[in-house]
Motif scaffolding. Sequence first.
Motif, PDB file in Angstrom:
ATOM      1  N   PRO A 178       0.818  -1.215   0.000  1.00 26.21           N
ATOM      2  CA  PRO A 178       0.000   0.000   0.000  1.00 26.21           C
ATOM      3  C   PRO A 178       0.849   1.261   0.000  1.00 26.21           C
ATOM      4  N   LYS A 179       0.291   2.293  -0.586  1.00 30.08           N
ATOM      5  CA  LYS A 179       1.011   3.553  -0.660  1.00 30.08           C
ATOM      6  C   LYS A 179       1.358   4.088   0.714  1.00 30.08           C
ATOM      7  N   LYS A 180       0.467   3.849   1.689  1.00 27.40           N
ATOM      8  CA  LYS A 180       0.705   4.404   3.018  1.00 27.40           C
ATOM      9  C   LYS A 180       1.942   3.794   3.681  1.00 27.40           C
ATOM     10  N   ASN A 181       2.387   2.626   3.200  1.00 28.42           N
ATOM     11  CA  ASN A 181       3.564   2.001   3.782  1.00 28.42           C
ATOM     12  C   ASN A 181       4.832   2.245   2.966  1.00 28.42           C
ATOM     13  N   ALA A 182       4.710   3.081   1.926  1.00 26.66           N
ATOM     14  CA  ALA A 182       5.874   3.335   1.090  1.00 26.66           C
ATOM     15  C   ALA A 182       6.958   4.030   1.899  1.00 26.66           C
ATOM     16  N   TYR A 183       8.210   3.633   1.673  1.00 23.93           N
ATOM     17  CA  TYR A 183       9.340   4.197   2.412  1.00 23.93           C
ATOM     18  C   TYR A 183       9.689   5.564   1.849  1.00 23.93           C
ATOM     19  N   ARG A 184       9.710   6.595   2.718  1.00 29.42           N
ATOM     20  CA  ARG A 184       9.974   7.958   2.290  1.00 29.42           C
ATOM     21  C   ARG A 184      11.237   8.537   2.918  1.00 29.42           C
ATOM     22  N   GLY A 185      12.006   7.716   3.603  1.00 31.32           N
ATOM     23  CA  GLY A 185      13.213   8.203   4.240  1.00 31.32           C
ATOM     24  C   GLY A 185      13.048   8.331   5.747  1.00 31.32           C
ATOM     25  N   GLU A 186      14.058   8.900   6.401  1.00 32.04           N
ATOM     26  CA  GLU A 186      14.050   9.061   7.859  1.00 32.04           C
ATOM     27  C   GLU A 186      14.512  10.456   8.242  1.00 32.04           C
ATOM     28  N   ILE A 187      14.142  10.869   9.450  1.00 29.60           N
ATOM     29  CA  ILE A 187      14.487  12.192   9.938  1.00 29.60           C
ATOM     30  C   ILE A 187      14.945  12.107  11.387  1.00 29.60           C
ATOM     31  N   SER A 188      15.972  12.875  11.723  1.00 29.50           N
ATOM     32  CA  SER A 188      16.489  12.958  13.084  1.00 29.50           C
ATOM     33  C   SER A 188      16.007  14.263  13.717  1.00 29.50           C
ATOM     34  N   ILE A 189      15.354  14.136  14.885  1.00 30.17           N
ATOM     35  CA  ILE A 189      14.750  15.291  15.556  1.00 30.17           C
ATOM     36  C   ILE A 189      15.251  15.364  16.997  1.00 30.17           C
ATOM     37  N   LEU A 190      15.518  16.567  17.443  1.00 29.32           N
ATOM     38  CA  LEU A 190      15.952  16.821  18.819  1.00 29.32           C
ATOM     39  C   LEU A 190      14.856  17.555  19.576  1.00 29.32           C
ATOM     40  N   LYS A 208      17.761  11.322   5.934  1.00 29.61           N
ATOM     41  CA  LYS A 208      18.543  10.417   5.096  1.00 29.61           C
ATOM     42  C   LYS A 208      17.616   9.587   4.215  1.00 29.61           C
ATOM     43  N   ASN A 209      18.142   9.204   3.070  1.00 31.93           N
ATOM     44  CA  ASN A 209      17.433   8.336   2.111  1.00 31.93           C
ATOM     45  C   ASN A 209      16.133   8.952   1.606  1.00 31.93           C
ATOM     46  N   LEU A 210      16.115  10.266   1.376  1.00 31.33           N
ATOM     47  CA  LEU A 210      14.928  10.885   0.789  1.00 31.33           C
ATOM     48  C   LEU A 210      14.791  10.446  -0.668  1.00 31.33           C
ATOM     49  N   PRO A 211      13.578  10.265  -1.167  1.00 31.66           N
ATOM     50  CA  PRO A 211      13.402   9.859  -2.568  1.00 31.66           C
ATOM     51  C   PRO A 211      13.716  11.005  -3.518  1.00 31.66           C
ATOM     52  N   GLN A 212      13.981  10.653  -4.766  1.00 28.72           N
ATOM     53  CA  GLN A 212      14.249  11.667  -5.782  1.00 28.72           C
ATOM     54  C   GLN A 212      12.962  12.402  -6.113  1.00 28.72           C
ATOM     55  N   MET A 213      13.085  13.678  -6.435  1.00 27.08           N
ATOM     56  CA  MET A 213      11.921  14.493  -6.744  1.00 27.08           C
ATOM     57  C   MET A 213      12.061  15.235  -8.064  1.00 27.08           C
ATOM     58  N   ASP A 214      13.252  15.255  -8.643  1.00 30.86           N
ATOM     59  CA  ASP A 214      13.478  15.935  -9.915  1.00 30.86           C
ATOM     60  C   ASP A 214      13.848  14.923 -10.989  1.00 30.86           C
ATOM     61  N   ARG A 244      20.065  19.861  -3.896  1.00 28.03           N
ATOM     62  CA  ARG A 244      20.545  18.653  -4.570  1.00 28.03           C
ATOM     63  C   ARG A 244      21.151  17.629  -3.604  1.00 28.03           C
ATOM     64  N   THR A 245      20.328  17.137  -2.696  1.00 29.16           N
ATOM     65  CA  THR A 245      20.803  16.126  -1.752  1.00 29.16           C
ATOM     66  C   THR A 245      19.645  15.248  -1.291  1.00 29.16           C
ATOM     67  N   HIS A 246      19.942  13.967  -1.101  1.00 28.99           N
ATOM     68  CA  HIS A 246      18.976  13.028  -0.536  1.00 28.99           C
ATOM     69  C   HIS A 246      19.187  12.865   0.964  1.00 28.99           C
TER      70      HIS A 246
END
Length: 321
Positions: A178-190, A208-214, A244-246
């Motif tokens: 399902p689309k809702k389980n698609a991997y979109r990357g991770e984020i570090s929060i303080l 990290k590991n953000l998907p491509q958008m362009d 220009r970074t993932h």
Amino acid sequence: MGLNNEAIFGICAGVFALFSCILFTLVCICFRCCRRTQNSKSKDDEKLPLFQRQRRHGSLSYEIHYDYNTARISFGTLDLKNITVPKALDKHKVIISMTIVHSGESWESGPLFRESRMFVTCDHKFYCPMEHLANNQIRLVLHLKKNFEDICASQCLIPLDEEMLRGEFTRDFSNYVPKKNAYRGEISILLRYQPPKRNFTIGIVECKNLPQMDFDGSTNPYAKLEVKQNGRLFFKQKTKVMKRTHNPYFNQTFKLKIHPNKLQSLSIAIKIKEHENVGPGKPIGRVVIGADSQSDSGEKHLDDMILFSGKAITMWHSLLP
């Protein structure tokens, strides 16, 4: 008194007409029932995700090798065949990419197919101790995208058995993701709360590991922060755009004043977006911490911050679409 020929003919004609009407009514009822059943099936089918309506999802040929000296798995794609593109999509706007997931580590390739004709090989290496091979596997997720947004996806699982760790193999894609389980990357929060001054600090550290958008495979992300209390928005900010970074490193903090009794009712939403020169940014992924969190880590992060007041609590969170 006998009936004449005209009377007998009239009676026969009436019986025939009645029988014809009954037969016609039965045929109409049967036809409507068949149409209703067919329509209900088609409507049910329309409710299914596009990829789930397809019987064949395609197959991937790959090469795998395990180096017992360095405990690393080398994985490379060789060919992608018979990928089914739903008729509802314009093939000339379809991009197919692939995410390799292994032991919680994820890596997304660039475009494998554009316009359903071009194939680009991709290679990656994983660290996996030999004693963990039997309980591990590689999950390949094939993303079908339109305008860089996930439309649907399919997956295949590769068990890491010793006899499957050297050579070339082919596996089919199946099991709709399902689309809702698609991997979109991770984020570090303080998060940090200082009770004496009632200072509440939110730090957006990195992704990290953000998907491509362009089309060139790059991403220009920024983060948008929204803080709500009991459903009411009272603070919002956004970070600078990283070009220009993932794996953007934002390292930006935001401070606000919060009463200690109101911490439990906080909802902290962080949205990662793709920068656009005109109009609002395209959404990449989001995470919610606190009251409206959809994950255990989101609830735990706020609880740990309250429990260990004064200390900076940093956690990684998975981004959801």
